[in-house]
Write a protein that holds these residues in place. Structure first.
Motif, PDB file in Angstrom:
ATOM      1  N   MET A   1       0.839  -1.192   0.000  1.00 63.71           N
ATOM      2  CA  MET A   1       0.000   0.000   0.000  1.00 63.71           C
ATOM      3  C   MET A   1       0.880   1.250   0.000  1.00 63.71           C
ATOM      4  N   LYS A   2       0.655   2.140  -0.965  1.00 67.81           N
ATOM      5  CA  LYS A   2       1.423   3.375  -1.031  1.00 67.81           C
ATOM      6  C   LYS A   2       1.011   4.317   0.092  1.00 67.81           C
ATOM      7  N   GLN A   3       1.958   5.179   0.453  1.00 70.47           N
ATOM      8  CA  GLN A   3       1.710   6.120   1.542  1.00 70.47           C
ATOM      9  C   GLN A   3       1.710   7.556   1.010  1.00 70.47           C
ATOM     10  N   ILE A   4       0.845   8.364   1.573  1.00 68.24           N
ATOM     11  CA  ILE A   4       0.780   9.785   1.251  1.00 68.24           C
ATOM     12  C   ILE A   4       1.063  10.569   2.517  1.00 68.24           C
ATOM     13  N   THR A   5       2.029  11.449   2.433  1.00 66.42           N
ATOM     14  CA  THR A   5       2.361  12.331   3.551  1.00 66.42           C
ATOM     15  C   THR A   5       1.641  13.657   3.369  1.00 66.42           C
ATOM     16  N   ILE A   6       0.919  14.073   4.381  1.00 65.60           N
ATOM     17  CA  ILE A   6       0.305  15.396   4.380  1.00 65.60           C
ATOM     18  C   ILE A   6       1.183  16.282   5.247  1.00 65.60           C
ATOM     19  N   LEU A   7       1.808  17.249   4.618  1.00 66.54           N
ATOM     20  CA  LEU A   7       2.788  18.114   5.265  1.00 66.54           C
ATOM     21  C   LEU A   7       2.124  19.417   5.698  1.00 66.54           C
TER      22      LEU A   7
ATOM     23  N   GLU B   1       0.398   9.646   6.389  1.00 66.06           N
ATOM     24  CA  GLU B   1       1.234  10.218   7.429  1.00 66.06           C
ATOM     25  C   GLU B   1       0.877  11.693   7.545  1.00 66.06           C
ATOM     26  N   PHE B   2       0.547  12.147   8.754  1.00 62.47           N
ATOM     27  CA  PHE B   2       0.293  13.566   8.995  1.00 62.47           C
ATOM     28  C   PHE B   2       1.564  14.162   9.604  1.00 62.47           C
ATOM     29  N   LEU B   3       2.333  14.852   8.793  1.00 66.47           N
ATOM     30  CA  LEU B   3       3.627  15.370   9.229  1.00 66.47           C
ATOM     31  C   LEU B   3       3.523  16.866   9.519  1.00 66.47           C
ATOM     32  N   PHE B   4       3.609  17.214  10.789  1.00 68.14           N
ATOM     33  CA  PHE B   4       3.582  18.611  11.208  1.00 68.14           C
ATOM     34  C   PHE B   4       5.016  19.097  11.418  1.00 68.14           C
TER      35      PHE B   4
ATOM     36  N   ALA C   1      12.210  21.348   5.419  1.00 67.39           N
ATOM     37  CA  ALA C   1      12.380  20.390   6.507  1.00 67.39           C
ATOM     38  C   ALA C   1      11.346  19.269   6.400  1.00 67.39           C
ATOM     39  N   GLY C   2      10.123  19.642   6.045  1.00 67.57           N
ATOM     40  CA  GLY C   2       9.087  18.629   5.848  1.00 67.57           C
ATOM     41  C   GLY C   2       9.416  17.686   4.699  1.00 67.57           C
ATOM     42  N   PHE C   3       9.946  18.227   3.598  1.00 68.26           N
ATOM     43  CA  PHE C   3      10.339  17.373   2.482  1.00 68.26           C
ATOM     44  C   PHE C   3      11.417  16.380   2.912  1.00 68.26           C
ATOM     45  N   ASP C   4      12.344  16.844   3.755  1.00 65.71           N
ATOM     46  CA  ASP C   4      13.426  15.973   4.211  1.00 65.71           C
ATOM     47  C   ASP C   4      12.914  14.815   5.064  1.00 65.71           C
ATOM     48  N   TYR C   5      11.874  15.052   5.841  1.00 67.53           N
ATOM     49  CA  TYR C   5      11.396  14.037   6.781  1.00 67.53           C
ATOM     50  C   TYR C   5      10.182  13.261   6.268  1.00 67.53           C
ATOM     51  N   ALA C   6       9.575  13.700   5.168  1.00 62.85           N
ATOM     52  CA  ALA C   6       8.395  13.007   4.643  1.00 62.85           C
ATOM     53  C   ALA C   6       8.780  11.628   4.116  1.00 62.85           C
ATOM     54  N   THR C   7       7.964  10.636   4.409  1.00 64.24           N
ATOM     55  CA  THR C   7       8.246   9.265   3.995  1.00 64.24           C
ATOM     56  C   THR C   7       7.307   8.772   2.895  1.00 64.24           C
ATOM     57  N   GLY C   8       6.321   9.560   2.507  1.00 63.35           N
ATOM     58  CA  GLY C   8       5.303   9.105   1.572  1.00 63.35           C
ATOM     59  C   GLY C   8       5.773   9.046   0.130  1.00 63.35           C
TER      60      GLY C   8
END
Length: 319
Positions: A1-7, A37-40, A80-87
């Protein structure tokens, strides 16, 4: 299952975080084909934003957060969010709910069709003054006429980016960033969707006219050298006009014995030329300042805490 990160970059957003989470949670529950993933990115908030994020994470492990060591600004918070996003894809959305999370499924649909950058264009700008709308329109018009790349008008950061777009943006490590222009610069397959922007759900905007003006300067100096060329054009034009005027004065004096105008005309010319020179120096100074800042090669940001764990020695180059 693919993951989507919401930054979600967040700075002093304690009043709206619970409402934002509820709406994001509803959207995620309705999209069954993907994990989320909800990345704040807590950009040095001085209110209760960080504590709220910690409490939300205890109840929902889809929530991740990056706590920056101080307030670096939204542009740095996004990288910073792009660096830590895993989606496999990243959706950027503001915390203030002016951008509706309910638009995310439509973005995902076009992503599935093969688009890499699905950006939301505003049909209207609810909650904004006529002055802000007018200045925004003029800025985009000037930027579009002076740059060689197509800049999307009336679009913000609200968009879905494929992983290859995110990786491309991660490679661009300049410290003075205008990410809206970078979205256009990297290219890839883009898709526009329209939406009606809502007023802020709570709290006050962090953008005043001074910050917006500073962002406009960043945009102009990041993607065009037109101000330098305009300064050179002014210099040439004024020098040519001054030469013609000088010849006219000499001819009048020699042929008609007409007295030369004195102090008032002299002061007018000196002040006019002095103003043009200072303006040109200011334009050159803006570009020189950017060179000075970039040559320092400092890390873009430092992280204090990532998902409840202190980061002891972690700079952007190690991400």
């Amino acid at each position: 299952m693919k993951q989507i990160t919401i930054l979600i970059p967040a700075y002093n957003e304690e009043e709206v975080l619970h409402q934002l989470y509820q709406r994001l949670n509803t959207v995620a529950d309705n999209v069954k084909k993907y994990s989320f993933e909800f990345l704040f990115v807590n950009d040095g908030s001085k209110d209760n934003t960080l504590n709220i994020l910690k409490e939300l994470r205890k109840h929902d492990r889809r929530i991740s957060y990056v706590d920056l060591s101080r307030n670096f600004g939204k542009e740095i918070a996004m990288i910073a969010g792009f660096d830590y996003a895993t989606g496999d894809a990243v959706v950027i959305i503001d915390a203030d709910l002016q951008d509706p999370p309910e638009l995310i499924p439509e973005m995902i649909y076009y992503w599935e069709q093969g688009y890499d950058d699905i950006y939301a264009k505003r049909r209207n700008r609810a909650g904004e003054t006529w002055l802000k709308k007018w200045t925004a329109n003029k800025f985009y018009g000037i930027l579009q006429k002076t740059t060689k790349i197509e800049i999307q008008e009336n679009t913000g950061d609200f968009r879905l980016l494929d992983r290859r777009c995110v990786n491309a943006l991660r490679e661009m490590r300049e410290s003075q960033r205008y990410t809206k222009g970078m979205f256009s610069w990297i290219g890839f397959n883009k898709k526009e969707i329209l939406f009606d922007r809502d007023p802020r759900a709570a709290g006050e905007s962090k953008w005043n006219y001074f910050k917006l003006f500073d962002l406009a300067i960043e945009g102009l100096t990041s993607f065009t050298t037109a101000p330098l060329r305009i300064s050179a054009f002014f210099g040439f034009t004024i020098s040519f006009a001054a030469f013609i005027y000088m010849m006219w004065i000499i001819i009048k004096t020699l042929m008609w014995d007409e007295p030369v105008s004195g102090y008032p005309s002299l002061m007018t010319v000196i002040l006019f030329l002095g103003g043009i020179q200072l303006l040109s120096l200011g334009v050159i100074g803006e570009y020189l300042g950017r060179i000075f800042n970039e040559t320092k090669n400092r890390p873009l940001y430092y992280v204090n805490v990532y998902n409840d764990e202190k980061v002891r020695s972690w700079v952007e180059t190690n991400v």
